[in-house]
Scaffold this motif. Structure first.
Motif: not given
Length: 599
Positions: A64-91
């Motif tokens: 709701a606050h970030s278009s970046y997160f919205r796009a990341a969570f909508a990607s197929p790789s994220q959608a298929k993973e289980s709950q508590n998926t870990c997302l590391q931001l390298h920058d």
């Protein structure tokens, strides 16, 4: 079952109103509690550091606050993973990530100079627009001589460039160079920024030695990595303008750091032929800024004032015809041209004066009813305001078609004694609406957004007044000085409006009350000229100068040849070689005041 008459009556009396919760703090507290308990959390976010701790969050809140997160969570790789998926931001650092996520859950974040330089690019990366807007608002509202270098560096960053703010910050640094080079921020500038600053043609310095000393300070701050750049930097310093004693002092400082650089400071200052090959004229060396005072109570008087470091003055005559220059004539300068409009008895007649050719030309009159005011130039067009009649009008003049056109109507009716000016791409009107029956003066301040075609009423001046003077400075503040109250009480008070914060602040009073004074900004200072300060016709000749950094007023050693009020003041930039030519022209009007050393 059919509705009873009483039910129908109740339905008619009680409307179906929507419920709105006016205090959202409870909602955000619950969000924080859910995150603290890791209830319903479905993602863990980490910063760039190795072994960074994970932050348990809710995807829907981040999205709701970030278009970046919205796009990341909508990607197929994220959608298929289980709950508590870990997302590391390298920058993004863990500290900044924590602040940004806390904002998503609380709608609060503390912004200051310690976190904005790193937080702004991270918010841009995550497309958190509300944080980005808040950072820019902070930078704009805190732009001054002490912060201009920081602001310039941030606004000129290629990843999130803000061109207009970068230009404003650089303009402040150029106008107050002698002040900003004493700050630690100057010593930390990179090579490109220092070169751009000291290479500016319009850099304002009273002595070129200030530039040389700034270059030496910057070099000595980190001599190990900067010594190789000294010769490159020195081409921006006009060494022939620096005294031999000062060059020797700077060479002594450089001797232990870079012997070749020390020798260069001395030798190139003595070798005039070689130096002229690399010499680039600085505007403050080649040109003289001249204040032109027009009209007023004595309509035939037109005077030049050249306020430089020297206080030796001479008199010569101004341009003619001046038959149109009267009380209330409005003037505006665009490079080497000056436009004059209106005045008492002249209606909306408009003249154009070419300084270089010494030529006057009549142009299309402004279609105004009374005495229009010129606001200034914006994107190649001249704008003026006429507040007479039931509703005022904003007009624009296009030099390519030599025609005026109606831009918009002023939002407030019944204004008078208006002053208009353009600051930061917006049109401001400071005016009076008479309260009548002995009541206090009712001041009105309006701003017009050209792109949005909207008017906004701003907070009025803290001190109600009329016949005041208004001017903006390079720092972006708009100053209102002098005037008088409804009971003719003359004022010396000065108040400044900050467009970025929408707030007024009190400044140091002038040394004399002044009504109907002329005003202009020049070399980072305010010049207030003439006016009167008593109930009799005592017209002032003296000039007060306001130092924005020191918040203090001083009297200039020069004076107007004739005291006057209700005049227009503009600034011309005149080539020094043109000044003696001006003094020899056969003018018929009143005097021109110029600096002898400029001839």
């Amino acid at each position: 079952m059919a509705a009873t008459s009483s039910q129908k009556s109740c339905d008619a009396i009680i409307p179906n109103l929507p419920f709105r919760k006016t205090d959202p703090s409870g909602f955000f507290r619950e969000l924080q509690n859910l995150r603290a308990d890791e209830a319903f959390c479905d993602v863990v976010v980490k910063g760039c550091e190795a072994g960074a701790p994970g932050i348990s969050c809710h995807r829907v809140i981040l999205s709701a606050h970030s278009s970046y997160f919205r796009a990341a969570f909508a990607s197929p790789s994220q959608a298929k993973e289980s709950q508590n998926t870990c997302l590391q931001l390298h920058d993004i650092s863990s500290n900044n990530l924590t602040q940004l996520i806390n904002y998503a859950y609380t709608s609060e974040i503390a912004l200051d100079w310690s976190n904005i330089p790193s937080l702004l690019p991270d918010a841009v990366h995550l497309e958190m627009d509300s944080i980005v807007d808040a950072c820019w608002e902070f930078l704009e509202s805190n732009l001054n001589v002490d912060t201009c270098l920081k602001t310039w560096g941030i606004a000129d960053n290629s990843l999130h460039r803000r061109p207009r703010l970068a230009e404003q910050a650089k303009a402040v640094a150029v106008a107050y160079f002698a002040h900003v080079v004493k700050q630690p921020d100057f010593l930390q500038l990179d090579l490109d920024k220092v070169q751009e600053l000291i290479g500016a043609d319009d850099l304002y310095v009273e002595q070129e030695a200030t530039v040389l000393e700034a270059v030496v300070d910057w070099l000595c701050y980190d001599s190990a990595s900067r010594a190789e750049h000294f010769s490159q930097m020195l081409q921006y310093v006009r060494l022939l303008e620096v005294s031999a004693e000062k060059r020797l002092d700077m060479a002594a400082r450089l001797l232990s750091v870079n012997a070749n650089a020390a020798a260069t400071v001395v030798e190139r200052g003595l070798d005039e032929d070689d130096y002229e090959i690399e010499y680039r004229p600085r505007k403050s060396d080649t040109y003289r800024n001249v204040i032109l005072c027009l009209g007023g109570v004595f309509p035939t008087h037109l005077q030049f004032v050249a306020p430089t470091a020297s206080l030796a003055w001479d008199w010569c005559r101004p341009p003619e015809p001046i038959s149109h220059i009267v009380i209330g004539t409005a003037a505006c300068v665009n490079e080497d041209e000056m436009f004059l409009v209106g005045g008492y008895g002249s209606s909306s007649a408009c003249l154009r004066y070419d300084l270089l050719c010494d030529e006057w030309q009549s142009v299309a009159p402004m279609p105004a009813l009374n005495i229009p005011k010129l606001a200034g130039w914006l994107e190649g067009r001249l704008y003026g305001v006429d507040c007479s009649g039931e509703r005022g009008t904003v007009y624009g003049y296009d030099p390519s078609t030599e025609a005026w056109h109606c831009v918009t109507r002023v939002s407030k009716p019944g204004l008078r004694h208006e002053v208009a000016l353009i600051v930061g791409g917006r049109l401001y009107i400071f005016a009076q609406r008479d309260g009548g029956n002995g009541a206090e003066i009712d001041n009105v301040v309006l701003v017009y957004e050209f792109k949005k075609n909207t008017w906004t009423e701003l907070p009025p001046m803290p001190t109600p007044r009329q016949w005041f003077a208004v001017c903006a400075t390079p720092q972006g503040l708009i100053y209102v000085v002098g005037g008088h109250r409804k009971n003719n009480d003359r004022l010396s008070c000065v108040e400044a409006y900050n467009p970025a914060t929408n707030q007024w602040t009190n400044k140091c009073d002038m040394q004399k009350p002044r009504v109907g004074a002329g005003i202009c900004a020049l070399n980072g200072k305010l010049f207030v000229l003439g006016g009167h300060n008593s109930r009799s016709t005592e017209y002032l000749r003296d000039i007060e100068v306001y130092d924005e950094v020191a918040n203090s007023w001083t009297f200039h050693n020069s004076q107007l040849k004739t005291g006057k009020e209700v005049m227009s003041c503009v600034v011309f930039t005149v080539h020094r070689e043109l000044l003696p030519v001006l003094s020899r022209r056969s003018y018929t009007a009143q005097a021109v005041l110029v600096d002898k050393e400029a001839l």
